[in-house]
Design an enzyme around this catalytic site. Structure first.
Site, PDB file in Angstrom:
ATOM      1  N   GLN A  14       2.515  10.054   1.395  1.00 55.60           N
ATOM      2  CA  GLN A  14       3.841   9.436   1.487  1.00 55.60           C
ATOM      3  C   GLN A  14       4.764   9.875   0.346  1.00 55.60           C
ATOM      4  OE1 GLN A  14       2.218   5.254   2.133  1.00 55.60           O
ATOM      5  NE2 GLN A  14       4.112   5.178   3.294  1.00 55.60           N
ATOM      6  N   HIS A  64      -4.628   0.811   7.051  1.00 53.64           N
ATOM      7  CA  HIS A  64      -3.327   1.468   7.217  1.00 53.64           C
ATOM      8  C   HIS A  64      -3.219   2.695   6.299  1.00 53.64           C
ATOM      9  CE1 HIS A  64       1.235   1.185   7.676  1.00 53.64           C
ATOM     10  NE2 HIS A  64       1.091   1.986   6.647  1.00 53.64           N
ATOM     11  N   GLU A  65      -3.621   2.530   5.025  1.00 55.76           N
ATOM     12  CA  GLU A  65      -3.478   3.633   4.065  1.00 55.76           C
ATOM     13  C   GLU A  65      -4.456   4.756   4.359  1.00 55.76           C
ATOM     14  OE1 GLU A  65      -0.806   3.586   2.502  1.00 55.76           O
ATOM     15  OE2 GLU A  65      -0.445   1.473   2.890  1.00 55.76           O
ATOM     16  N   HIS A  69      -3.156   6.935   6.949  1.00 56.72           N
ATOM     17  CA  HIS A  69      -2.175   7.911   6.438  1.00 56.72           C
ATOM     18  C   HIS A  69      -2.860   9.218   6.017  1.00 56.72           C
ATOM     19  CE1 HIS A  69       1.835   6.204   6.238  1.00 56.72           C
ATOM     20  NE2 HIS A  69       1.399   5.072   5.722  1.00 56.72           N
ATOM     21  N   CYS A 106       5.594  -0.241   7.274  1.00 60.73           N
ATOM     22  CA  CYS A 106       5.241   0.920   6.459  1.00 60.73           C
ATOM     23  C   CYS A 106       6.470   1.366   5.676  1.00 60.73           C
ATOM     24  CB  CYS A 106       4.771   2.047   7.366  1.00 60.73           C
ATOM     25  SG  CYS A 106       4.352   3.560   6.491  1.00 60.73           S
ATOM     26  N   LEU A 107       6.274   1.722   4.402  1.00 57.56           N
ATOM     27  CA  LEU A 107       7.408   2.163   3.583  1.00 57.56           C
ATOM     28  C   LEU A 107       8.018   3.460   4.129  1.00 57.56           C
ATOM     29  CD1 LEU A 107       5.894   1.429   0.051  1.00 57.56           C
ATOM     30  CD2 LEU A 107       7.677   0.108   1.232  1.00 57.56           C
ATOM     31  N   GLY A 142       0.810  -1.207   0.000  1.00 59.40           N
ATOM     32  CA  GLY A 142       0.000   0.000   0.000  1.00 59.40           C
ATOM     33  C   GLY A 142       0.841   1.253   0.000  1.00 59.40           C
TER      34      GLY A 142
HETATM   35 NI    NI Z   1       2.347   3.217   5.553  1.00 63.62          NI
END
Ligand code: NI
Length: 164
Positions: A51, A134-135, A138, A92-93, A46
């Site tokens: 991000q 999760h997204e 964000h 998470c990236l 995701g």
């Molecule tokens: Ni993330």
């Protein structure tokens, strides 16, 4: 290919609330194409627009249960119903090398728009449901480390890598 730089924790834009997408224009198409490339290159499940430094309510989630990932673009997404509970590891990236145990619903129904502005619903379960939650977090400036029950030790992270 339009690979964008993924913002890491510490950058204040990750803490901000993103604004709704109001125009389904060429700029949005380019953003989504770049996000797809960026997510695929990072092998992630995701990615949210904030991000990559764009504070708009757009995310991409990947269903990785099959041989090839299937990507879903969710514009202005909203969770309209949820069911059950799953407790499992999440990363998470934007927070490299950190993993936590996060409790999420087992199933979610998400209402969203596609890149042309057409409404649709996505029913997700398991990892895809986790990615949706999760997204969408964000978009509200919430990172998983603030909702994690606990963090994984280096040893646990190593073991997780071996299981894959
Ligand atoms: Ni993330």
């Amino acid at each position: 290919m339009g690979i964008r730089k993924i913002i890491k924790k510490g950058d204040l834009s990750l803490k901000k609330t993103s604004r709704p997408v109001t125009e389904y224009n060429a700029r949005l198409q380019i953003l989504l194409n770049d996000m797809l490339d960026t997510l695929a290159e990072a092998n992630g499940v995701g990615l949210a627009a904030p991000q990559v430094g764009v504070l708009r309510r757009a995310v991409i989630v990947a269903d990785v249960s099959g041989e090839e990932p299937i990507y879903y673009e969710l514009i202005n997404p909203e969770i309209v119903s949820q069911e059950g509970e799953q407790i499992g590891p999440e990363g998470c990236l934007s927070l490299p090398n950190i993993w936590g145990i996060v409790t999420r619903p087992e199933k979610v129904k998400v209402k969203a728009f596609d890149r042309s502005g057409n409404p649709f619903e996505l029913e997700a379960e398991g990892l895809l449901a986790r990615a949706c939650c999760h997204e969408i977090d964000h978009l509200n400036g919430v990172l998983f480390d603030s909702v994690a029950d606990r963090f994984l030790s280096d040893e646990e992270i190593e073991q997780m890598g071996e299981d894959e």
